[in-house]
Design an enzyme around this catalytic site. Structure first.
Site, PDB file in Angstrom:
ATOM      1  N   CYS A   4       0.667  -1.021   0.353  1.00 50.27           N
ATOM      2  CA  CYS A   4       0.195   0.136  -0.117  1.00 50.27           C
ATOM      3  C   CYS A   4       0.945   1.308  -0.078  1.00 50.27           C
ATOM      4  O   CYS A   4       1.771   1.300   1.431  1.00 50.27           O
ATOM      5  CB  CYS A   4      -0.933  -0.058   1.240  1.00 50.27           C
ATOM      6  SG  CYS A   4      -2.408   1.765   1.636  1.00 50.27           S
ATOM      7  N   ASP A  30      -0.394  16.561  -1.029  1.00 50.40           N
ATOM      8  CA  ASP A  30      -1.035  16.114  -2.264  1.00 50.40           C
ATOM      9  C   ASP A  30       0.342  16.380  -3.399  1.00 50.40           C
ATOM     10  O   ASP A  30       0.291  17.493  -3.478  1.00 50.40           O
ATOM     11  CB  ASP A  30      -2.192  15.806  -2.605  1.00 50.40           C
ATOM     12  CG  ASP A  30      -2.784  14.733  -3.890  1.00 50.40           C
ATOM     13  OD1 ASP A  30      -3.792  14.549  -3.415  1.00 50.40           O
ATOM     14  OD2 ASP A  30      -2.091  15.041  -4.852  1.00 50.40           O
ATOM     15  N   HIS A  46      -4.620   0.490   8.582  1.00 48.27           N
ATOM     16  CA  HIS A  46      -4.655   0.314   6.559  1.00 48.27           C
ATOM     17  C   HIS A  46      -6.555   0.161   6.599  1.00 48.27           C
ATOM     18  O   HIS A  46      -6.783  -0.873   6.863  1.00 48.27           O
ATOM     19  CB  HIS A  46      -4.571  -0.786   5.926  1.00 48.27           C
ATOM     20  CG  HIS A  46      -4.429  -0.621   5.044  1.00 48.27           C
ATOM     21  ND1 HIS A  46      -3.822   0.147   3.656  1.00 48.27           N
ATOM     22  CD2 HIS A  46      -5.529  -1.219   4.105  1.00 48.27           C
ATOM     23  CE1 HIS A  46      -4.474  -0.678   2.687  1.00 48.27           C
ATOM     24  NE2 HIS A  46      -5.847  -1.458   2.502  1.00 48.27           N
ATOM     25  N   ASN A  87     -13.040  10.806  -1.568  1.00 51.10           N
ATOM     26  CA  ASN A  87     -13.112   9.846  -2.599  1.00 51.10           C
ATOM     27  C   ASN A  87     -13.382   8.252  -1.967  1.00 51.10           C
ATOM     28  O   ASN A  87     -12.640   7.617  -1.674  1.00 51.10           O
ATOM     29  CB  ASN A  87     -12.276   9.899  -4.372  1.00 51.10           C
ATOM     30  CG  ASN A  87     -12.479  10.728  -4.267  1.00 51.10           C
ATOM     31  OD1 ASN A  87     -13.481  11.629  -4.108  1.00 51.10           O
ATOM     32  ND2 ASN A  87     -11.542  11.557  -5.190  1.00 51.10           N
ATOM     33  N   THR A  95      -7.929   6.388  -6.561  1.00 47.00           N
ATOM     34  CA  THR A  95      -6.652   5.961  -7.027  1.00 47.00           C
ATOM     35  C   THR A  95      -6.402   5.316  -6.193  1.00 47.00           C
ATOM     36  O   THR A  95      -5.520   4.526  -6.690  1.00 47.00           O
ATOM     37  CB  THR A  95      -6.394   6.887  -7.963  1.00 47.00           C
ATOM     38  OG1 THR A  95      -5.076   7.837  -6.556  1.00 47.00           O
ATOM     39  CG2 THR A  95      -7.263   7.364  -8.791  1.00 47.00           C
ATOM     40  N   HIS A 100      -8.266   8.138   2.978  1.00 44.81           N
ATOM     41  CA  HIS A 100      -7.965   8.857   2.657  1.00 44.81           C
ATOM     42  C   HIS A 100      -8.748  10.270   2.252  1.00 44.81           C
ATOM     43  O   HIS A 100     -10.218   9.967   1.796  1.00 44.81           O
ATOM     44  CB  HIS A 100      -6.669   9.562   2.375  1.00 44.81           C
ATOM     45  CG  HIS A 100      -7.172   9.044   0.804  1.00 44.81           C
ATOM     46  ND1 HIS A 100      -7.647   7.575   0.116  1.00 44.81           N
ATOM     47  CD2 HIS A 100      -7.126  10.262  -0.765  1.00 44.81           C
ATOM     48  CE1 HIS A 100      -7.409   8.336  -0.926  1.00 44.81           C
ATOM     49  NE2 HIS A 100      -7.516   9.302  -1.528  1.00 44.81           N
ATOM     50  N   HIS A 102      -9.130  14.629   1.321  1.00 42.93           N
ATOM     51  CA  HIS A 102      -8.682  15.506   0.886  1.00 42.93           C
ATOM     52  C   HIS A 102      -9.002  16.901   1.822  1.00 42.93           C
ATOM     53  O   HIS A 102     -10.238  17.497   1.969  1.00 42.93           O
ATOM     54  CB  HIS A 102      -9.352  15.742  -0.851  1.00 42.93           C
ATOM     55  CG  HIS A 102      -8.768  14.266  -0.971  1.00 42.93           C
ATOM     56  ND1 HIS A 102      -7.743  14.588  -2.452  1.00 42.93           N
ATOM     57  CD2 HIS A 102      -9.306  13.123  -1.563  1.00 42.93           C
ATOM     58  CE1 HIS A 102      -7.489  13.397  -2.501  1.00 42.93           C
ATOM     59  NE2 HIS A 102      -8.838  12.092  -3.008  1.00 42.93           N
TER      60      HIS A 102
HETATM   61  P1  AMP Z   1      -7.671  10.014  -4.815  1.00 43.48           P
HETATM   62  O1  AMP Z   1      -7.844   9.912  -6.359  1.00 43.48           O
HETATM   63  O2  AMP Z   1      -8.546  10.385  -4.210  1.00 43.48           O
HETATM   64  O3  AMP Z   1      -7.904   8.631  -4.355  1.00 43.48           O
HETATM   65  O4  AMP Z   1      -6.533  10.765  -4.070  1.00 43.48           O
HETATM   66  C1  AMP Z   1      -5.287   9.770  -3.985  1.00 43.48           C
HETATM   67  C2  AMP Z   1      -4.408  11.196  -4.400  1.00 43.48           C
HETATM   68  O5  AMP Z   1      -2.887  10.314  -3.540  1.00 43.48           O
HETATM   69  C3  AMP Z   1      -4.144  11.996  -5.310  1.00 43.48           C
HETATM   70  O6  AMP Z   1      -4.679  13.312  -5.621  1.00 43.48           O
HETATM   71  C4  AMP Z   1      -2.510  12.260  -5.792  1.00 43.48           C
HETATM   72  O7  AMP Z   1      -1.719  12.772  -6.255  1.00 43.48           O
HETATM   73  C5  AMP Z   1      -1.875  11.817  -4.376  1.00 43.48           C
HETATM   74  N1  AMP Z   1      -0.977  11.107  -4.124  1.00 43.48           N
HETATM   75  C6  AMP Z   1      -0.656  10.009  -5.659  1.00 43.48           C
HETATM   76  N2  AMP Z   1       0.368   9.332  -4.618  1.00 43.48           N
HETATM   77  C7  AMP Z   1       1.570  10.452  -4.247  1.00 43.48           C
HETATM   78  C8  AMP Z   1       2.654  11.012  -3.189  1.00 43.48           C
HETATM   79  N3  AMP Z   1       3.452  10.051  -3.391  1.00 43.48           N
HETATM   80  N4  AMP Z   1       2.372  11.678  -2.024  1.00 43.48           N
HETATM   81  C9  AMP Z   1       1.683  12.385  -1.989  1.00 43.48           C
HETATM   82  N5  AMP Z   1      -0.040  11.831  -3.042  1.00 43.48           N
HETATM   83  C10 AMP Z   1       0.117  11.764  -4.196  1.00 43.48           C
END
Ligand code: AMP
Length: 113
Positions: A4, A30, A46, A87, A95, A100, A102
């Site tokens: 993860c 982010d 987790h 999300n 993703t 998490h 935001h």
């Molecule tokens: P989500 O699309 O809601 O799952 O949000 C995942 C977020 O994680 C996205 O906004 C990405 O830009 C962010 N993200 C992915 N990898 C990293 C990382 N290594 N450090 C900081 N943010 C990240």
């Protein structure tokens, strides 16, 4: 969770720009911000998404919102306004399969889906 991304960030195995941490929650910037302030507030435990939350997580959720208030204050946006977003699942744009929140702020935000 071994593979993860956010568990690795919390463990310090992958670098991050930390803005807040306590025993239950880790918050960092982010990597691809959509606004001047874009912080991810992540439980250290987790859980894949909000779908896995149960009544047993009420304290953890409270701690996530408390962290959001602290981060908003630190970032100087608490009196101005900020958006908190979860999300859940692919069609919502999730993703990273680690729960998490935001925190998005620092400009006038538009609304849309
Ligand atoms: P989500 O699309 O809601 O799952 O949000 C995942 C977020 O994680 C996205 O906004 C990405 O830009 C962010 N993200 C992915 N990898 C990293 C990382 N290594 N450090 C900081 N943010 C990240």
């Amino acid at each position: 969770m071994e593979d993860c991304l956010f568990c690795k960030i919390i463990a310090g195995e992958i670098p991050s720009a930390k803005v807040f941490e306590n025993e239950d929650v880790y918050a960092f910037r982010d990597i691809n911000p959509v606004a001047p302030v874009h912080v991810l507030i992540v439980p250290k435990k987790h859980l894949q998404s909000t779908e896995e939350l149960t009544g047993k997580d009420d304290v953890l959720l409270g701690k996530m919102f408390e962290a959001a208030r602290i981060v908003a204050k630190q970032e100087g946006v608490s009196g101005k306004g900020y958006r908190l977003v979860f999300n859940t699942g692919a069609e919502a744009g999730q993703t990273v399969p680690h729960l998490h929140m935001h925190l998005i702020a620092g400009k006038t935000l538009s609304w849309g889906a």
